[in-house]
Design a protein around this motif. Sequence first.
Motif, PDB file in Angstrom:
ATOM      1  N   LYS A 123       2.215  17.848 -11.341  1.00 11.20           N
ATOM      2  CA  LYS A 123       2.680  17.026 -10.215  1.00 11.20           C
ATOM      3  C   LYS A 123       2.004  15.662 -10.223  1.00 11.20           C
ATOM      4  N   THR A 124       0.677  15.649 -10.397  1.00 12.62           N
ATOM      5  CA  THR A 124      -0.055  14.383 -10.430  1.00 12.62           C
ATOM      6  C   THR A 124       0.401  13.538 -11.604  1.00 12.62           C
ATOM      7  N   ALA A 125       0.530  14.156 -12.782  1.00 15.66           N
ATOM      8  CA  ALA A 125       0.962  13.417 -13.969  1.00 15.66           C
ATOM      9  C   ALA A 125       2.349  12.821 -13.768  1.00 15.66           C
ATOM     10  N   ASN A 126       3.254  13.607 -13.211  1.00 17.41           N
ATOM     11  CA  ASN A 126       4.614  13.111 -12.988  1.00 17.41           C
ATOM     12  C   ASN A 126       4.631  11.972 -11.974  1.00 17.41           C
ATOM     13  N   CYS A 127       3.787  12.056 -10.941  1.00 16.76           N
ATOM     14  CA  CYS A 127       3.703  10.960  -9.974  1.00 16.76           C
ATOM     15  C   CYS A 127       3.266   9.666 -10.651  1.00 16.76           C
ATOM     16  N   VAL A 128       2.298   9.758 -11.534  1.00 18.73           N
ATOM     17  CA  VAL A 128       1.839   8.572 -12.257  1.00 18.73           C
ATOM     18  C   VAL A 128       2.962   8.020 -13.137  1.00 18.73           C
ATOM     19  N   LEU A 129       3.665   8.893 -13.831  1.00 11.51           N
ATOM     20  CA  LEU A 129       4.760   8.451 -14.702  1.00 11.51           C
ATOM     21  C   LEU A 129       5.852   7.746 -13.900  1.00 11.51           C
ATOM     22  N   VAL A 130       6.181   8.309 -12.727  1.00  8.16           N
ATOM     23  CA  VAL A 130       7.269   7.757 -11.910  1.00  8.16           C
ATOM     24  C   VAL A 130       6.846   6.491 -11.176  1.00  8.16           C
ATOM     25  N   TYR A 131       5.726   6.568 -10.430  1.00  7.47           N
ATOM     26  CA  TYR A 131       5.371   5.495  -9.517  1.00  7.47           C
ATOM     27  C   TYR A 131       4.557   4.377 -10.155  1.00  7.47           C
ATOM     28  N   ALA A 132       3.929   4.651 -11.291  1.00  7.51           N
ATOM     29  CA  ALA A 132       3.142   3.611 -11.964  1.00  7.51           C
ATOM     30  C   ALA A 132       3.869   3.029 -13.170  1.00  7.51           C
ATOM     31  N   PHE A 133       4.575   3.907 -13.916  1.00 11.71           N
ATOM     32  CA  PHE A 133       5.204   3.452 -15.158  1.00 11.71           C
ATOM     33  C   PHE A 133       6.726   3.479 -15.104  1.00 11.71           C
ATOM     34  N   PHE A 134       7.279   3.950 -13.977  1.00  9.95           N
ATOM     35  CA  PHE A 134       8.731   3.991 -13.789  1.00  9.95           C
ATOM     36  C   PHE A 134       9.443   4.750 -14.912  1.00  9.95           C
ATOM     37  N   LYS A 135       8.794   5.826 -15.351  1.00 11.04           N
ATOM     38  CA  LYS A 135       9.382   6.679 -16.368  1.00 11.04           C
ATOM     39  C   LYS A 135      10.122   7.834 -15.698  1.00 11.04           C
ATOM     40  N   ASP A 136      11.192   8.270 -16.317  1.00 13.16           N
ATOM     41  CA  ASP A 136      11.983   9.347 -15.746  1.00 13.16           C
ATOM     42  C   ASP A 136      11.203  10.658 -15.745  1.00 13.16           C
ATOM     43  N   ALA A 137      10.948  11.159 -14.545  1.00  8.51           N
ATOM     44  CA  ALA A 137      10.251  12.435 -14.369  1.00  8.51           C
ATOM     45  C   ALA A 137      10.533  12.901 -12.943  1.00  8.51           C
ATOM     46  N   ILE A 138      10.261  14.173 -12.670  1.00  4.20           N
ATOM     47  CA  ILE A 138      10.468  14.708 -11.324  1.00  4.20           C
ATOM     48  C   ILE A 138       9.176  15.351 -10.836  1.00  4.20           C
ATOM     49  N   PRO A 139       8.383  14.627 -10.056  1.00  6.69           N
ATOM     50  CA  PRO A 139       7.201  15.252  -9.451  1.00  6.69           C
ATOM     51  C   PRO A 139       7.646  16.283  -8.414  1.00  6.69           C
ATOM     52  N   VAL A 140       7.087  17.477  -8.492  1.00  4.50           N
ATOM     53  CA  VAL A 140       7.461  18.541  -7.547  1.00  4.50           C
ATOM     54  C   VAL A 140       6.249  18.903  -6.692  1.00  4.50           C
ATOM     55  N   ASP A 141       6.307  18.487  -5.424  1.00  3.60           N
ATOM     56  CA  ASP A 141       5.281  18.867  -4.466  1.00  3.60           C
ATOM     57  C   ASP A 141       5.859  19.928  -3.541  1.00  3.60           C
ATOM     58  N   VAL A 142       5.166  20.207  -2.436  1.00  3.31           N
ATOM     59  CA  VAL A 142       5.629  21.268  -1.537  1.00  3.31           C
ATOM     60  C   VAL A 142       6.991  20.940  -0.941  1.00  3.31           C
ATOM     61  N   HIS A 143       7.248  19.650  -0.667  1.00  2.88           N
ATOM     62  CA  HIS A 143       8.534  19.269  -0.083  1.00  2.88           C
ATOM     63  C   HIS A 143       9.672  19.483  -1.075  1.00  2.88           C
ATOM     64  N   VAL A 144       9.514  18.985  -2.275  1.00  2.83           N
ATOM     65  CA  VAL A 144      10.567  19.105  -3.288  1.00  2.83           C
ATOM     66  C   VAL A 144      10.832  20.573  -3.618  1.00  2.83           C
ATOM     67  N   HIS A 145       9.767  21.354  -3.712  1.00  2.00           N
ATOM     68  CA  HIS A 145       9.907  22.783  -4.010  1.00  2.00           C
ATOM     69  C   HIS A 145      10.662  23.493  -2.883  1.00  2.00           C
ATOM     70  N   ARG A 146      10.260  23.231  -1.641  1.00  2.00           N
ATOM     71  CA  ARG A 146      10.893  23.885  -0.488  1.00  2.00           C
ATOM     72  C   ARG A 146      12.358  23.487  -0.355  1.00  2.00           C
ATOM     73  N   ILE A 147      12.624  22.200  -0.398  1.00  2.00           N
ATOM     74  CA  ILE A 147      13.976  21.701  -0.165  1.00  2.00           C
ATOM     75  C   ILE A 147      14.926  22.136  -1.277  1.00  2.00           C
ATOM     76  N   SER A 148      14.472  22.090  -2.503  1.00  2.00           N
ATOM     77  CA  SER A 148      15.322  22.496  -3.625  1.00  2.00           C
ATOM     78  C   SER A 148      15.743  23.948  -3.498  1.00  2.00           C
ATOM     79  N   ASN A 149      14.830  24.796  -3.028  1.00  2.00           N
ATOM     80  CA  ASN A 149      15.160  26.207  -2.828  1.00  2.00           C
ATOM     81  C   ASN A 149      16.031  26.409  -1.596  1.00  2.00           C
ATOM     82  N   ARG A 150      15.774  25.685  -0.534  1.00  2.00           N
ATOM     83  CA  ARG A 150      16.590  25.810   0.670  1.00  2.00           C
ATOM     84  C   ARG A 150      18.035  25.412   0.402  1.00  2.00           C
ATOM     85  N   LEU A 151      18.214  24.307  -0.291  1.00  2.00           N
ATOM     86  CA  LEU A 151      19.566  23.850  -0.590  1.00  2.00           C
ATOM     87  C   LEU A 151      20.292  24.821  -1.507  1.00  2.00           C
ATOM     88  N   GLY A 152      19.529  25.525  -2.333  1.00  2.00           N
ATOM     89  CA  GLY A 152      20.128  26.409  -3.319  1.00  2.00           C
ATOM     90  C   GLY A 152      20.269  25.761  -4.681  1.00  2.00           C
TER      91      GLY A 152
END
Length: 214
Positions: A123-152
């Motif tokens: 998660k930390t590595a992906n955040c750095v890739l996305v927010y510092a280097f604008f590289k395509d990645a998906i950081p998954v924190d508690v929100h992303v994990h919860r919402i992705s499962n709720r939506l199905g």
Amino acid sequence: MSKRKFTQEEIKEIVTKLEDIYTLRTFEDADPYRVLIRTILSQRTRDENTDNATRRLFNKYSTMKEILDAPIEEIEELVRPAGFYKVKTQRIKEVTKIIIEDYDKQVPDTMEELLELPGVGRKTANCVLVYAFFKDAIPVDVHVHRISNRLGLVSTKTPEETEEELCNIVPQKYWLPINDLMVQFGQTICKPINPEHSVCPLTEICAEYNNFKK
């Protein structure tokens, strides 16, 4: 709950509807070192605590060398609002030393190298890739994990599994914004307890909501 297959149009609809509500945020100057330290401080705490601790730290010490040379007790006091301040201070010191000595003060920009840093997970590595280097990645924190499962979108047990599944089903052009959009969505509408269905723009395609209605 069985997981249905979302179409590309439905995934586009999720991103579009969230973009209609939220403005994508950026970290200050997108400085890779600050993004990395902020993300380390964000572990197991609330965003407002992270922001407070990050601000206090960099208002006092603005460079890697200053943070490395600073008394450990002073760093601990500055980052105390983020919680687990002794462990996080140790990680900050270790990571800073490695970046100075092994990477010539340049934060590495690959997943493999970032994961070698103490206290840095996916998660930390992906955040750095996305927010510092604008590289395509998906950081998954508690929100992303919860919402992705709720939506199905996924049916997973761990953030690591969620990341893998999302990378398989979400078009790569949506990888950069999806973390920030879902984090804001999770903080304001799709909350852990008592999600606000009455104002949710995704109820029509949300698996948990439609299963609850039945």
